[in-house]
Write a protein that holds these residues in place. Structure first.
Motif, PDB file in Angstrom:
ATOM      1  N   TYR A  56       0.804  -1.220   0.000  1.00  0.00           N
ATOM      2  CA  TYR A  56       0.000   0.000   0.000  1.00  0.00           C
ATOM      3  C   TYR A  56       0.840   1.274   0.000  1.00  0.00           C
ATOM      4  CZ  TYR A  56      -4.359  -2.451   0.883  1.00  0.00           C
ATOM      5  OH  TYR A  56      -5.462  -3.242   0.751  1.00  0.00           O
ATOM      6  N   SER A  57       0.336   2.288  -0.680  1.00  0.00           N
ATOM      7  CA  SER A  57       0.856   3.649  -0.527  1.00  0.00           C
ATOM      8  C   SER A  57      -0.030   4.338   0.506  1.00  0.00           C
ATOM      9  CB  SER A  57       0.765   4.419  -1.838  1.00  0.00           C
ATOM     10  OG  SER A  57       1.565   3.799  -2.820  1.00  0.00           O
ATOM     11  N   THR A  58       0.584   4.908   1.527  1.00  0.00           N
ATOM     12  CA  THR A  58      -0.166   5.597   2.580  1.00  0.00           C
ATOM     13  C   THR A  58      -0.377   7.050   2.169  1.00  0.00           C
ATOM     14  OG1 THR A  58       0.868   4.167   4.229  1.00  0.00           O
ATOM     15  CG2 THR A  58      -0.192   6.159   5.047  1.00  0.00           C
ATOM     16  N   VAL A  59      -1.644   7.427   2.051  1.00  0.00           N
ATOM     17  CA  VAL A  59      -1.995   8.756   1.541  1.00  0.00           C
ATOM     18  C   VAL A  59      -2.538   9.627   2.664  1.00  0.00           C
ATOM     19  CG1 VAL A  59      -3.402  10.030  -0.129  1.00  0.00           C
ATOM     20  CG2 VAL A  59      -2.548   7.731  -0.701  1.00  0.00           C
ATOM     21  N   HIS A  60      -1.859  10.750   2.896  1.00  0.00           N
ATOM     22  CA  HIS A  60      -2.350  11.732   3.872  1.00  0.00           C
ATOM     23  C   HIS A  60      -2.990  12.877   3.078  1.00  0.00           C
ATOM     24  CE1 HIS A  60      -2.462  12.667   8.128  1.00  0.00           C
ATOM     25  NE2 HIS A  60      -2.121  13.918   7.877  1.00  0.00           N
ATOM     26  N   TRP A  61      -2.723  14.105   3.436  1.00  0.00           N
ATOM     27  CA  TRP A  61      -3.275  15.249   2.701  1.00  0.00           C
ATOM     28  C   TRP A  61      -2.422  16.476   2.979  1.00  0.00           C
ATOM     29  CZ3 TRP A  61      -5.875  12.734   6.688  1.00  0.00           C
ATOM     30  CH2 TRP A  61      -5.905  13.403   7.924  1.00  0.00           C
ATOM     31  N   SER A  62      -2.549  17.473   2.081  1.00  0.00           N
ATOM     32  CA  SER A  62      -1.822  18.731   2.276  1.00  0.00           C
ATOM     33  C   SER A  62      -2.782  19.898   2.505  1.00  0.00           C
ATOM     34  CB  SER A  62      -0.922  19.021   1.071  1.00  0.00           C
ATOM     35  OG  SER A  62      -1.659  18.925  -0.132  1.00  0.00           O
ATOM     36  N   LYS A  63      -4.057  19.703   2.150  1.00  0.00           N
ATOM     37  CA  LYS A  63      -5.081  20.723   2.407  1.00  0.00           C
ATOM     38  C   LYS A  63      -6.243  20.051   3.128  1.00  0.00           C
ATOM     39  CE  LYS A  63      -5.371  24.465   1.043  1.00  0.00           C
ATOM     40  NZ  LYS A  63      -4.935  25.713   1.741  1.00  0.00           N
ATOM     41  N   ASP A  64      -6.640  20.640   4.258  1.00  0.00           N
ATOM     42  CA  ASP A  64      -7.718  20.065   5.069  1.00  0.00           C
ATOM     43  C   ASP A  64      -8.918  21.011   5.044  1.00  0.00           C
ATOM     44  OD1 ASP A  64      -9.348  18.858   6.911  1.00  0.00           O
ATOM     45  OD2 ASP A  64      -7.813  18.663   8.468  1.00  0.00           O
ATOM     46  N   SER A  65     -10.030  20.524   4.498  1.00  0.00           N
ATOM     47  CA  SER A  65     -11.240  21.359   4.417  1.00  0.00           C
ATOM     48  C   SER A  65     -11.872  21.576   5.795  1.00  0.00           C
ATOM     49  CB  SER A  65     -12.273  20.687   3.513  1.00  0.00           C
ATOM     50  OG  SER A  65     -12.754  19.498   4.134  1.00  0.00           O
ATOM     51  N   MET A  66     -11.552  20.676   6.748  1.00  0.00           N
ATOM     52  CA  MET A  66     -12.166  20.684   8.098  1.00  0.00           C
ATOM     53  C   MET A  66     -13.689  20.551   8.020  1.00  0.00           C
ATOM     54  SD  MET A  66      -9.669  20.807  10.249  1.00  0.00           S
ATOM     55  CE  MET A  66     -10.444  21.248  11.799  1.00  0.00           C
ATOM     56  N   ASP A  67     -14.160  19.932   6.923  1.00  0.00           N
ATOM     57  CA  ASP A  67     -15.617  19.854   6.702  1.00  0.00           C
ATOM     58  C   ASP A  67     -16.337  19.042   7.774  1.00  0.00           C
ATOM     59  OD1 ASP A  67     -14.503  17.454   5.841  1.00  0.00           O
ATOM     60  OD2 ASP A  67     -15.714  17.326   4.023  1.00  0.00           O
ATOM     61  N   TRP A  68     -15.643  18.062   8.366  1.00  0.00           N
ATOM     62  CA  TRP A  68     -16.301  17.193   9.356  1.00  0.00           C
ATOM     63  C   TRP A  68     -16.672  17.964  10.634  1.00  0.00           C
ATOM     64  CZ3 TRP A  68     -13.849  16.381  14.092  1.00  0.00           C
ATOM     65  CH2 TRP A  68     -12.514  16.823  14.157  1.00  0.00           C
ATOM     66  N   THR A  69     -16.085  19.162  10.819  1.00  0.00           N
ATOM     67  CA  THR A  69     -16.438  19.967  12.003  1.00  0.00           C
ATOM     68  C   THR A  69     -17.656  20.849  11.723  1.00  0.00           C
ATOM     69  OG1 THR A  69     -14.997  21.838  11.395  1.00  0.00           O
ATOM     70  CG2 THR A  69     -13.982  20.072  12.681  1.00  0.00           C
ATOM     71  N   ASN A  70     -18.165  20.809  10.474  1.00  0.00           N
ATOM     72  CA  ASN A  70     -19.312  21.630  10.064  1.00  0.00           C
ATOM     73  C   ASN A  70     -19.149  23.095  10.476  1.00  0.00           C
ATOM     74  OD1 ASN A  70     -21.039  19.449   8.920  1.00  0.00           O
ATOM     75  ND2 ASN A  70     -20.866  18.657  10.990  1.00  0.00           N
ATOM     76  N   PRO A  71     -18.066  23.743  10.010  1.00  0.00           N
ATOM     77  CA  PRO A  71     -17.776  25.122  10.423  1.00  0.00           C
ATOM     78  C   PRO A  71     -18.556  26.172   9.631  1.00  0.00           C
ATOM     79  CG  PRO A  71     -16.080  24.380   8.916  1.00  0.00           C
ATOM     80  CD  PRO A  71     -17.042  23.236   9.072  1.00  0.00           C
TER      81      PRO A  71
END
Length: 207
Positions: A132-147
């Protein structure tokens, strides 16, 4: 010498591309509006990281993602931090998730995003040895916090660079994502970005 595997946060590329990625761990309300928003905006390339627990509960939705032509990666089975578990436990989780996702969607995952994005060098090396290639991220929308829709749009479209990987969610906790997507897509296109899958992004790496 064993190869040294690295987590992927973003990809160095001269091409003006970005990968939209969506994690799904639970729920049946949000995935469809997210898929509809992508379709309405004519986005044909995105990567979905699916928990096998969710795939078992929502096989039709999982297949719908596949049938839309989107890339599918693994989000493991249980939503637990891998760094707190043994290699044996992680291997069992990853193989079980792999088997379930393949049975339901026909896809043999080669990309994984660990639950909560939790990882360290031991986990990355182990996942690499499992193929597996482990994929993180460089931009976080923070959508799960419903801001708020405007905040999600701002988080997703400000300071974006070629090769970025944007983290979004299509679990039921992310109640504002589908509404934010049309503007996110429009603004990124206006900045000149083309949407690609994570695998396509990896193939564009500048040497």
């Amino acid at each position: 010498m064993h190869p040294r595997f690295e987590a992927i946060y973003r990809v160095n590329t001269i091409k003006k591309c970005i990968a939209l990625t969506f994690d799904i761990g639970w729920g049946g309300k949000v995935p469809t509006p997210v898929l509809e928003a992508l379709s309405a905006s004519r986005v044909k390339k995105a990567t979905f990281f699916l928990s096998s627990h969710w795939v078992l509960e929502r096989p039709l939705l999982a297949r719908k993602i596949k049938n839309h032509g989107y890339e599918i990666g693994s989000h493991g089975r249980l939503h637990q931090n891998y760094t707190e578990h043994s290699n044996r436990w992680i291997t069992r989780e990853v193989r079980a998730a792999e088997s379930i996702i393949r049975k339901v969607t026909g896809v043999k995952c080669r990309l994984i995003r660990t639950p909560n994005g939790d990882m360290n060098q031991r986990v990355i090396q182990l996942l690499g040895s499992l193929g597996y290639s482990t994929v993180h991220w460089s931009k976080d929308s923070m959508d799960w916090t419903n801001p708020g829709v405007r905040t999600i749009i701002r988080n997703s479209t400000t300071g974006v660079k070629s090769g970025d990987i944007l983290l979004l969610h299509a679990s039921d906790s992310a109640r504002q994502t589908a509404r934010a997507l049309p503007s996110i897509i429009r603004k990124l296109r206006r900045q000149g970005f083309v949407f690609v899958t994570v695998s396509e992004l990896l193939s564009m790496r500048s040497r």
